[in-house]
Design a protein around this motif. Sequence first.
Motif, short mmCIF file in Angstrom:
data_model
loop_
_atom_site.label_atom_id
_atom_site.label_comp_id
_atom_site.label_asym_id
_atom_site.label_seq_id
_atom_site.Cartn_x
_atom_site.Cartn_y
_atom_site.Cartn_z
N ALA A 174 0.83 -1.21 0.00
CA ALA A 174 0.00 0.00 0.00
C ALA A 174 0.86 1.26 0.00
CB ALA A 174 -0.93 0.00 1.21
N ALA A 175 1.92 1.25 0.80
CA ALA A 175 2.82 2.41 0.85
C ALA A 175 3.51 2.62 -0.50
CB ALA A 175 3.86 2.22 1.95
N ALA A 176 4.01 1.54 -1.10
CA ALA A 176 4.70 1.65 -2.38
C ALA A 176 3.78 2.22 -3.46
CB ALA A 176 5.24 0.29 -2.80
N MET A 177 2.55 1.74 -3.50
CA MET A 177 1.61 2.22 -4.50
C MET A 177 1.22 3.68 -4.25
SD MET A 177 1.18 -0.23 -6.64
CE MET A 177 2.05 -1.80 -6.60
N SER A 178 1.08 4.04 -2.97
CA SER A 178 0.78 5.43 -2.62
C SER A 178 1.91 6.36 -3.05
CB SER A 178 0.54 5.54 -1.12
OG SER A 178 0.39 6.89 -0.72
N ILE A 179 3.14 5.95 -2.78
CA ILE A 179 4.30 6.75 -3.17
C ILE A 179 4.36 6.91 -4.68
CG2 ILE A 179 6.83 6.80 -3.19
CD1 ILE A 179 6.64 5.20 -0.47
N ALA A 180 4.10 5.80 -5.39
CA ALA A 180 4.22 5.82 -6.85
C ALA A 180 3.13 6.67 -7.51
CB ALA A 180 4.17 4.40 -7.39
N THR A 181 1.94 6.68 -6.94
CA THR A 181 0.80 7.32 -7.61
C THR A 181 0.41 8.66 -7.02
OG1 THR A 181 -0.82 6.23 -6.16
CG2 THR A 181 -0.15 5.06 -8.18
N GLY A 182 0.85 8.94 -5.78
CA GLY A 182 0.40 10.14 -5.11
C GLY A 182 -0.98 10.01 -4.49
N CYS A 183 -1.55 8.81 -4.51
CA CYS A 183 -2.85 8.58 -3.88
C CYS A 183 -2.69 8.51 -2.36
CB CYS A 183 -3.46 7.27 -4.40
SG CYS A 183 -3.97 7.34 -6.13
N GLY A 184 -3.81 8.46 -1.66
CA GLY A 184 -3.79 8.40 -0.21
C GLY A 184 -3.08 7.17 0.32
N PRO A 185 -2.63 7.21 1.57
CA PRO A 185 -1.82 6.12 2.13
C PRO A 185 -2.51 4.76 2.11
CG PRO A 185 -1.69 8.05 3.53
CD PRO A 185 -2.75 8.34 2.52
N PHE A 186 -3.84 4.75 2.20
CA PHE A 186 -4.55 3.47 2.27
C PHE A 186 -5.37 3.17 1.03
CE2 PHE A 186 -4.68 4.19 7.14
CZ PHE A 186 -3.36 3.76 7.26
N THR A 187 -5.17 3.95 -0.02
CA THR A 187 -5.93 3.73 -1.26
C THR A 187 -5.72 2.32 -1.80
OG1 THR A 187 -5.79 6.07 -1.83
CG2 THR A 187 -6.29 4.55 -3.62
N PHE A 188 -4.50 1.82 -1.70
CA PHE A 188 -4.17 0.49 -2.21
C PHE A 188 -4.06 -0.52 -1.07
CE2 PHE A 188 -2.88 3.28 -5.64
CZ PHE A 188 -3.20 2.57 -6.77
N GLY A 189 -4.73 -0.25 0.05
CA GLY A 189 -4.72 -1.20 1.15
C GLY A 189 -5.51 -2.45 0.78
N GLY A 190 -5.20 -3.54 1.47
CA GLY A 190 -5.97 -4.77 1.27
C GLY A 190 -5.50 -5.66 0.15
N ALA A 191 -4.28 -5.50 -0.34
CA ALA A 191 -3.76 -6.47 -1.31
C ALA A 191 -3.86 -7.88 -0.71
CB ALA A 191 -2.31 -6.16 -1.67
N ALA A 192 -4.32 -8.82 -1.50
CA ALA A 192 -4.58 -10.17 -0.99
C ALA A 192 -3.28 -10.89 -0.63
CB ALA A 192 -5.35 -10.97 -2.03
N ASN A 193 -3.38 -11.78 0.34
CA ASN A 193 -2.23 -12.65 0.65
C ASN A 193 -1.87 -13.47 -0.59
OD1 ASN A 193 -3.83 -12.80 3.65
ND2 ASN A 193 -1.65 -12.35 3.64
N GLY A 194 -0.58 -13.48 -0.93
CA GLY A 194 -0.12 -14.20 -2.11
C GLY A 194 -0.32 -13.46 -3.42
N SER A 195 -0.79 -12.22 -3.35
CA SER A 195 -1.03 -11.45 -4.58
C SER A 195 0.28 -10.92 -5.15
CB SER A 195 -1.98 -10.29 -4.32
OG SER A 195 -1.41 -9.37 -3.39
N ILE A 196 0.22 -10.57 -6.43
CA ILE A 196 1.38 -10.06 -7.16
C ILE A 196 1.07 -8.67 -7.68
CG2 ILE A 196 2.86 -10.39 -9.18
CD1 ILE A 196 2.32 -13.43 -8.88
#
Length: 220
Positions: A174-196
């Motif tokens: 979630a942090a990496a995606m937020s840094i890359a996109t400028g979106c909020g810190p939890f916008t990409f929260g909840g990536a599934a276990n084992g996800s790519i």
Amino acid sequence: MTQEYRQPVYQPPKGSADIVLIRHGESMPAVAGVDFPMKDGHGNPALHPQGERQAVAVGERLKNDTFSCVYVTKLQRTHQTAAPLLGHLGMQSVEDPDLHEVHLGDWDGGLYRIKAAQGDPAFDRMRETGEWGEIPGAETTAQFHGRVKRGLARVAAAHADERVAVFVHGGVIAAAMSIATGCGPFTFGGAANGSISRLVITGDQMAVRGFNDISHLEGL
């Protein structure tokens, strides 16, 4: 003859690092009154049997990719998730010192899950504000994002024009995606276990090329 211009197929820019981020498999459940094993102040549970199955599926999915290096964090759930892929590739993992999960302060060791399930007011404030520091004693969001960015930059600098696998945690993704996109810190929260997920890092630029791919986990 009329010249045709086909739509281009994406290729990472020259000098880029192609980083495949894999979230660890499901870890053991939290139990009230029983702390997880700890490492450096972080909860360090092993994989749940479902997480072990997810790790096998990740290994099968990625075993034919070409990786110059496989990174893990200091926490055992990333080591265990990476193990099947490492077996296929005949490689050893490398620990990165900055890409471990957010430090949850007083709620580390499994209490975070319990507080979240109970709807603790501090958890609700954290979600509303995007500030990890609402949890007593936890890292602030700025601190956490700072070290995640540092870790990713280190990996990228070491692997120009290479593809690497990095086994990490949901908060880190979630942090990496937020840094890359400028979106909020939890916008990409909840990536599934084992996800790519996938980032391409070129100098100071980070581009998201995939998020939360779970096609290999169907049927588990």
